[in-house]
Design a protein around this motif. Structure first.
Motif, PDB file in Angstrom:
ATOM      1  N   THR A  15     -56.713  -0.059  -6.323  1.00  0.00           N
ATOM      2  CA  THR A  15     -56.812  -0.278  -7.767  1.00  0.00           C
ATOM      3  C   THR A  15     -58.070   0.341  -8.370  1.00  0.00           C
ATOM      4  O   THR A  15     -58.140   0.534  -9.578  1.00  0.00           O
ATOM      5  N   ALA A  16     -59.071   0.656  -7.548  1.00  0.00           N
ATOM      6  CA  ALA A  16     -60.325   1.228  -8.045  1.00  0.00           C
ATOM      7  C   ALA A  16     -60.282   2.751  -8.095  1.00  0.00           C
ATOM      8  O   ALA A  16     -61.215   3.382  -8.579  1.00  0.00           O
ATOM      9  N   ILE A  17     -59.179   3.347  -7.595  1.00  0.00           N
ATOM     10  CA  ILE A  17     -59.070   4.809  -7.532  1.00  0.00           C
ATOM     11  C   ILE A  17     -58.043   5.284  -8.554  1.00  0.00           C
ATOM     12  O   ILE A  17     -56.903   4.801  -8.575  1.00  0.00           O
ATOM     13  N   ALA A  18     -58.446   6.222  -9.393  1.00  0.00           N
ATOM     14  CA  ALA A  18     -57.523   6.848 -10.344  1.00  0.00           C
ATOM     15  C   ALA A  18     -57.359   8.312  -9.935  1.00  0.00           C
ATOM     16  O   ALA A  18     -58.341   9.042  -9.785  1.00  0.00           O
ATOM     17  N   PHE A  19     -56.111   8.729  -9.760  1.00  0.00           N
ATOM     18  CA  PHE A  19     -55.791  10.072  -9.277  1.00  0.00           C
ATOM     19  C   PHE A  19     -55.159  10.877 -10.409  1.00  0.00           C
ATOM     20  O   PHE A  19     -54.335  10.366 -11.160  1.00  0.00           O
ATOM     21  N   ARG A  20     -55.568  12.142 -10.521  1.00  0.00           N
ATOM     22  CA  ARG A  20     -54.967  13.010 -11.525  1.00  0.00           C
ATOM     23  C   ARG A  20     -54.931  14.429 -10.992  1.00  0.00           C
ATOM     24  O   ARG A  20     -55.920  14.911 -10.423  1.00  0.00           O
ATOM     25  N   ALA A  21     -53.805  15.102 -11.163  1.00  0.00           N
ATOM     26  CA  ALA A  21     -53.674  16.498 -10.753  1.00  0.00           C
ATOM     27  C   ALA A  21     -53.676  17.356 -12.016  1.00  0.00           C
ATOM     28  O   ALA A  21     -52.974  17.054 -12.982  1.00  0.00           O
ATOM     29  N   ILE A  22     -54.491  18.409 -11.995  1.00  0.00           N
ATOM     30  CA  ILE A  22     -54.583  19.305 -13.140  1.00  0.00           C
ATOM     31  C   ILE A  22     -54.515  20.738 -12.661  1.00  0.00           C
ATOM     32  O   ILE A  22     -54.654  21.024 -11.476  1.00  0.00           O
ATOM     33  N   ARG A  23     -54.302  21.650 -13.604  1.00  0.00           N
ATOM     34  CA  ARG A  23     -54.228  23.057 -13.220  1.00  0.00           C
ATOM     35  C   ARG A  23     -55.616  23.585 -12.882  1.00  0.00           C
ATOM     36  O   ARG A  23     -56.587  23.307 -13.592  1.00  0.00           O
ATOM     37  N   SER A  24     -55.680  24.324 -11.824  1.00  0.00           N
ATOM     38  CA  SER A  24     -56.941  24.855 -11.336  1.00  0.00           C
ATOM     39  C   SER A  24     -57.310  26.116 -12.104  1.00  0.00           C
ATOM     40  O   SER A  24     -56.450  26.841 -12.595  1.00  0.00           O
ATOM     41  N   ALA A  25     -58.597  26.397 -12.205  1.00  0.00           N
ATOM     42  CA  ALA A  25     -59.075  27.613 -12.860  1.00  0.00           C
ATOM     43  C   ALA A  25     -59.301  28.699 -11.825  1.00  0.00           C
ATOM     44  O   ALA A  25     -59.259  28.445 -10.628  1.00  0.00           O
ATOM     45  N   GLY A  26     -59.553  29.902 -12.295  1.00  0.00           N
ATOM     46  CA  GLY A  26     -59.902  30.982 -11.395  1.00  0.00           C
ATOM     47  C   GLY A  26     -58.724  31.818 -10.956  1.00  0.00           C
ATOM     48  O   GLY A  26     -57.614  31.686 -11.464  1.00  0.00           O
ATOM     49  N   PRO A  27     -58.957  32.714  -9.980  1.00  0.00           N
ATOM     50  CA  PRO A  27     -57.905  33.632  -9.550  1.00  0.00           C
ATOM     51  C   PRO A  27     -56.787  32.908  -8.821  1.00  0.00           C
ATOM     52  O   PRO A  27     -56.970  31.832  -8.293  1.00  0.00           O
ATOM     53  N   GLY A  28     -55.624  33.511  -8.807  1.00  0.00           N
ATOM     54  CA  GLY A  28     -54.486  32.927  -8.112  1.00  0.00           C
ATOM     55  C   GLY A  28     -53.176  33.384  -8.707  1.00  0.00           C
ATOM     56  O   GLY A  28     -52.105  32.921  -8.340  1.00  0.00           O
ATOM     57  N   GLY A  29     -53.243  34.281  -9.678  1.00  0.00           N
ATOM     58  CA  GLY A  29     -52.028  34.832 -10.262  1.00  0.00           C
ATOM     59  C   GLY A  29     -51.239  33.782 -11.025  1.00  0.00           C
ATOM     60  O   GLY A  29     -51.791  32.875 -11.635  1.00  0.00           O
ATOM     61  N   GLN A  30     -49.930  33.910 -10.958  1.00  0.00           N
ATOM     62  CA  GLN A  30     -49.059  33.000 -11.700  1.00  0.00           C
ATOM     63  C   GLN A  30     -49.110  31.583 -11.151  1.00  0.00           C
ATOM     64  O   GLN A  30     -48.810  30.631 -11.853  1.00  0.00           O
ATOM     65  N   ASN A  31     -49.508  31.442  -9.894  1.00  0.00           N
ATOM     66  CA  ASN A  31     -49.572  30.102  -9.285  1.00  0.00           C
ATOM     67  C   ASN A  31     -50.510  29.190 -10.072  1.00  0.00           C
ATOM     68  O   ASN A  31     -50.237  28.015 -10.269  1.00  0.00           O
ATOM     69  N   VAL A  32     -51.634  29.754 -10.555  1.00  0.00           N
ATOM     70  CA  VAL A  32     -52.610  28.971 -11.293  1.00  0.00           C
ATOM     71  C   VAL A  32     -51.996  28.434 -12.582  1.00  0.00           C
ATOM     72  O   VAL A  32     -52.260  27.317 -13.004  1.00  0.00           O
ATOM     73  N   ASN A  33     -51.158  29.246 -13.216  1.00  0.00           N
ATOM     74  CA  ASN A  33     -50.573  28.852 -14.491  1.00  0.00           C
ATOM     75  C   ASN A  33     -49.430  27.849 -14.342  1.00  0.00           C
ATOM     76  O   ASN A  33     -49.070  27.183 -15.306  1.00  0.00           O
TER      77      ASN A  33
END
Length: 142
Positions: A15-33
């Motif tokens: 309950t003390a941990i909040a998890f969030r996934a977001i888009r990463s910055a930097g190189p990586g082509g279309q995968n990043v987007n």
């Protein structure tokens, strides 16, 4: 999600941990987007079970700018292109920080310089003084 165990008797409840996934910055082509592989974990420092107040204070100091005004520790990981691996990396960072906070710093005891070290210092000082005194104009003794 499950509780995050640090050591025996110390853990972070789910309950003390909040998890969030977001888009990463930097190189990586279309995968990043397309893919949200960067992971952001927020941990409420006040809810860590088994942590002494002294260790909690050391954790706040160690966290530095990762400690938010709300009292949460914010850790991010975007080392890999895999969200699960990034989450494990972020959890490992949190565990490492808490383990560092558990180690109390050794108290420094003031020591006195030895007689020999005092004499070496004074001899070196005298030598430097003589070397500097010998610099300057050369006078004729006539």
């Amino acid at each position: 999600m499950a509780d995050l165990h640090i050591t025996a008797g110390i853990w972070i409840p789910d309950t003390a941990i909040a998890f969030r996934a977001i888009r990463s910055a930097g190189p990586g082509g279309q995968n990043v987007n397309k893919v949200a592989s960067k992971v952001e974990l927020r941990v409420d420092v006040s809810q860590i079970v088994g942590l002494s107040e002294a260790a909690r204070a050391r954790l706040r100091d160690l966290a530095g700018k990762r400690l938010l005004e709300t009292g949460e520790l914010l850790v991010t990981a975007s080392e890999t292109r895999n969200q699960l691996e990034n989450r494990q990396i972020a959890e490992a960072k949190i565990v490492s920080l808490v383990q560092q906070a558990l180690v109390a710093p050794k108290a420094r005891r003031a020591t006195k310089p030895t007689k020999a070290s005092k004499e070496r210092r004074l001899t070196a000082k005298q030598g430097r003084s003589e070397r500097k005194q010998s610099r300057g104009r050369v006078r004729d003794l006539d």
